[in-house]
Scaffold this motif. Sequence first.
Motif, mmCIF file in Angstrom:
data_model
loop_
_atom_site.group_PDB
_atom_site.id
_atom_site.type_symbol
_atom_site.label_atom_id
_atom_site.label_comp_id
_atom_site.label_asym_id
_atom_site.label_seq_id
_atom_site.Cartn_x
_atom_site.Cartn_y
_atom_site.Cartn_z
ATOM 1 N N PHE A 153 -24.300 159.248 -19.741
ATOM 2 C CA PHE A 153 -23.899 159.914 -20.980
ATOM 3 C C PHE A 153 -22.522 160.551 -20.867
ATOM 4 O O PHE A 153 -21.773 160.634 -21.844
ATOM 5 C CB PHE A 153 -24.934 160.979 -21.357
ATOM 6 N N TRP A 154 -22.179 160.985 -19.664
ATOM 7 C CA TRP A 154 -20.900 161.666 -19.453
ATOM 8 C C TRP A 154 -19.695 160.728 -19.620
ATOM 9 O O TRP A 154 -18.556 161.177 -19.769
ATOM 10 C CB TRP A 154 -20.870 162.272 -18.049
ATOM 11 N N MET A 155 -19.963 159.417 -19.652
ATOM 12 C CA MET A 155 -18.878 158.445 -19.789
ATOM 13 C C MET A 155 -18.583 158.066 -21.239
ATOM 14 O O MET A 155 -17.653 157.319 -21.495
ATOM 15 C CB MET A 155 -19.226 157.156 -19.025
ATOM 16 N N LYS A 156 -19.395 158.580 -22.182
ATOM 17 C CA LYS A 156 -19.303 158.102 -23.566
ATOM 18 C C LYS A 156 -17.898 158.257 -24.145
ATOM 19 O O LYS A 156 -17.334 157.312 -24.701
ATOM 20 C CB LYS A 156 -20.322 158.836 -24.440
ATOM 21 N N SER A 157 -17.317 159.453 -24.052
ATOM 22 C CA SER A 157 -15.997 159.700 -24.640
ATOM 23 C C SER A 157 -14.942 158.798 -24.017
ATOM 24 O O SER A 157 -14.121 158.190 -24.732
ATOM 25 C CB SER A 157 -15.620 161.170 -24.462
ATOM 26 N N SER A 216 13.518 161.703 -19.453
ATOM 27 C CA SER A 216 12.075 161.799 -19.576
ATOM 28 C C SER A 216 11.671 161.929 -21.041
ATOM 29 O O SER A 216 12.455 162.381 -21.876
ATOM 30 C CB SER A 216 11.532 163.002 -18.786
ATOM 31 N N GLY A 217 10.448 161.544 -21.331
ATOM 32 C CA GLY A 217 9.953 161.654 -22.690
ATOM 33 C C GLY A 217 8.438 161.680 -22.709
ATOM 34 O O GLY A 217 7.781 161.475 -21.686
ATOM 35 N N ARG A 218 7.881 161.943 -23.856
ATOM 36 C CA ARG A 218 6.433 161.884 -24.057
ATOM 37 C C ARG A 218 6.187 161.169 -25.372
ATOM 38 O O ARG A 218 6.896 161.393 -26.356
ATOM 39 C CB ARG A 218 5.797 163.275 -24.066
ATOM 40 N N SER A 219 5.182 160.316 -25.400
ATOM 41 C CA SER A 219 4.954 159.478 -26.569
ATOM 42 C C SER A 219 3.474 159.147 -26.712
ATOM 43 O O SER A 219 2.710 159.202 -25.737
ATOM 44 C CB SER A 219 5.770 158.181 -26.443
ATOM 45 N N THR A 220 3.088 158.786 -27.923
ATOM 46 C CA THR A 220 1.763 158.212 -28.112
ATOM 47 C C THR A 220 1.816 156.760 -27.650
ATOM 48 O O THR A 220 2.889 156.150 -27.587
ATOM 49 C CB THR A 220 1.344 158.246 -29.584
ATOM 50 N N LEU A 221 0.660 156.196 -27.322
ATOM 51 C CA LEU A 221 0.623 154.798 -26.923
ATOM 52 C C LEU A 221 1.091 153.892 -28.052
ATOM 53 O O LEU A 221 1.737 152.868 -27.823
ATOM 54 C CB LEU A 221 -0.796 154.409 -26.500
ATOM 55 N N ALA A 222 0.780 154.280 -29.292
ATOM 56 C CA ALA A 222 1.167 153.453 -30.438
ATOM 57 C C ALA A 222 2.678 153.372 -30.592
ATOM 58 O O ALA A 222 3.214 152.358 -31.053
ATOM 59 C CB ALA A 222 0.541 154.013 -31.713
ATOM 60 N N ASP A 223 3.385 154.438 -30.186
ATOM 61 C CA ASP A 223 4.841 154.495 -30.381
ATOM 62 C C ASP A 223 5.622 154.312 -29.087
ATOM 63 O O ASP A 223 6.841 154.511 -29.076
ATOM 64 C CB ASP A 223 5.233 155.841 -31.016
ATOM 65 N N ILE A 224 4.955 153.949 -27.997
ATOM 66 C CA ILE A 224 5.624 153.913 -26.705
ATOM 67 C C ILE A 224 6.787 152.926 -26.677
ATOM 68 O O ILE A 224 7.822 153.195 -26.073
ATOM 69 C CB ILE A 224 4.615 153.601 -25.567
ATOM 70 N N VAL A 230 8.706 155.244 -14.966
ATOM 71 C CA VAL A 230 7.718 155.935 -14.154
ATOM 72 C C VAL A 230 6.763 156.666 -15.096
ATOM 73 O O VAL A 230 7.203 157.366 -16.008
ATOM 74 C CB VAL A 230 8.401 156.956 -13.216
ATOM 75 N N TYR A 231 5.460 156.477 -14.893
ATOM 76 C CA TYR A 231 4.454 157.114 -15.746
ATOM 77 C C TYR A 231 3.723 158.180 -14.948
ATOM 78 O O TYR A 231 3.096 157.881 -13.927
ATOM 79 C CB TYR A 231 3.461 156.076 -16.268
ATOM 80 N N ASP A 232 3.788 159.432 -15.429
ATOM 81 C CA ASP A 232 3.203 160.545 -14.680
ATOM 82 C C ASP A 232 1.768 160.858 -15.084
ATOM 83 O O ASP A 232 0.965 161.251 -14.262
ATOM 84 C CB ASP A 232 4.056 161.800 -14.855
ATOM 85 N N ASP A 233 1.449 160.721 -16.340
ATOM 86 C CA ASP A 233 0.093 161.036 -16.767
ATOM 87 C C ASP A 233 -0.187 160.378 -18.106
ATOM 88 O O ASP A 233 0.720 160.011 -18.850
ATOM 89 C CB ASP A 233 -0.104 162.556 -16.888
ATOM 90 N N MET A 234 -1.477 160.218 -18.389
ATOM 91 C CA MET A 234 -1.885 159.724 -19.697
ATOM 92 C C MET A 234 -3.142 160.468 -20.126
ATOM 93 O O MET A 234 -4.086 160.593 -19.352
ATOM 94 C CB MET A 234 -2.157 158.221 -19.682
ATOM 95 N N ASP A 235 -3.121 160.981 -21.363
ATOM 96 C CA ASP A 235 -4.268 161.691 -21.917
ATOM 97 C C ASP A 235 -5.039 160.720 -22.803
ATOM 98 O O ASP A 235 -4.564 160.321 -23.870
ATOM 99 C CB ASP A 235 -3.780 162.895 -22.732
ATOM 100 N N LEU A 236 -6.235 160.295 -22.341
ATOM 101 C CA LEU A 236 -7.012 159.323 -23.103
ATOM 102 C C LEU A 236 -7.472 159.872 -24.447
ATOM 103 O O LEU A 236 -7.623 159.116 -25.415
ATOM 104 C CB LEU A 236 -8.234 158.877 -22.290
ATOM 105 N N LYS A 237 -7.702 161.187 -24.523
ATOM 106 C CA LYS A 237 -8.179 161.764 -25.777
ATOM 107 C C LYS A 237 -7.121 161.688 -26.871
ATOM 108 O O LYS A 237 -7.403 161.338 -28.017
ATOM 109 C CB LYS A 237 -8.608 163.213 -25.565
ATOM 110 N N THR A 238 -5.880 162.039 -26.514
ATOM 111 C CA THR A 238 -4.795 162.037 -27.506
ATOM 112 C C THR A 238 -3.994 160.739 -27.479
ATOM 113 O O THR A 238 -3.136 160.527 -28.320
ATOM 114 C CB THR A 238 -3.842 163.216 -27.253
ATOM 115 N N LYS A 239 -4.292 159.882 -26.470
ATOM 116 C CA LYS A 239 -3.563 158.621 -26.290
ATOM 117 C C LYS A 239 -2.054 158.872 -26.221
ATOM 118 O O LYS A 239 -1.249 158.228 -26.882
ATOM 119 C CB LYS A 239 -3.894 157.618 -27.400
ATOM 120 N N THR A 240 -1.681 159.843 -25.397
ATOM 121 C CA THR A 240 -0.269 160.157 -25.164
ATOM 122 C C THR A 240 0.017 160.069 -23.669
ATOM 123 O O THR A 240 -0.888 160.189 -22.835
ATOM 124 C CB THR A 240 0.098 161.570 -25.663
ATOM 125 N N LEU A 241 1.291 159.872 -23.344
ATOM 126 C CA LEU A 241 1.682 159.825 -21.937
ATOM 127 C C LEU A 241 3.104 160.336 -21.752
ATOM 128 O O LEU A 241 3.901 160.364 -22.689
ATOM 129 C CB LEU A 241 1.548 158.405 -21.378
#
Length: 321
Positions: free
Chosen positions: A133-137, A184-192, A221-232
């Motif tokens: 169940f913990w994997m659902k999100s 450096s920058g930060r973007s949504t996956l849709a706008d990467i 270089v990719y430092d992090d990605m937030d799956l909830k917000t789909k940003t990196l």
Amino acid sequence: MPAFTVSRTAQIKSDPETVFAILSDFATWKTWSPWLLTDKDAKVTLQGDPTAVGGGYSWDGPVVGAGEMEHQDLHRPTAAQSIGTMHAQLRFTRPWRSQSKIHFEVKKSRDEDGQEVTRVRWEMQGSLPFLMFWMKSMMVNVLSMDFDRGLRMLKELIETGDVASQTVVNGIAQSPPYVIVGKSGRSTLADIGSSMDDTFKQVHQSLEASGVATDGQWLSVYDDMDLKTKTLSYTSGMVVDEGTATPPGLIARSLPDFSAMHVTHTGRYEHLGNAWAAAYQNLRACKRKVNKKLPGVELYANSPENTPPEALVTQLYVPLK
């Protein structure tokens, strides 16, 4: 059991009849499926008529596991009725047993410019074993990205007749050390794509303004990605010799060498998600963990300025613990 629903849409420049004919033919799925391309050793077997109710296909591979999909119901669009629906049963047998319902709808529509297109909606309804169940999100977020990748490839297949994306999993290798100057920058996956394109242009202009040649090796270089917000977060720039002065407006960054899952992608940059997915899925299959203290690296072997999109080569390195 924890139930979930995933739904994504895309617009394809074609008529509903053509879109439905390709979508509902399981013989085409190895060309555009977001999962099958991650496992070149998977055995794919068509069952019965892959375009008719009762027909389907099965797969069995070391990375994608095993399962099958079967047509349950097909309503083809016609000139008079421009809506088509497809219902299928998805059954997994490995790595765990589960069943899901797959639903596609194709419908005549118009894009923002008023041009006729076909709108495709892909929906999956399923459930996880209770103890997961913990994997659902995370599962919903990952499947959403998978659906987006698949729909992009389906769109390209229908609009151009081919998918310019080839992924080769090279295995464990050593990513060499680099010194880069960039931004450096930060973007949504849709706008990467557009975000990084802007960043590269700014870096290029800053290097030229400082009299630095721009014909070196470029990377991101990719430092992090937030799956909830789909940003990196990312840093894009050019490789330079250690000790090179950093031009105004740019930053310098040193990357150590590290052990990594190495994947080569050939084709359009918009399909690079296929290579990243292949890297992570192959890591899970060989039970290796990602080193989150180190960044992922995307190295561009040739330039889009003088290379056709289908021939662009990108080397990916996902750091390992």
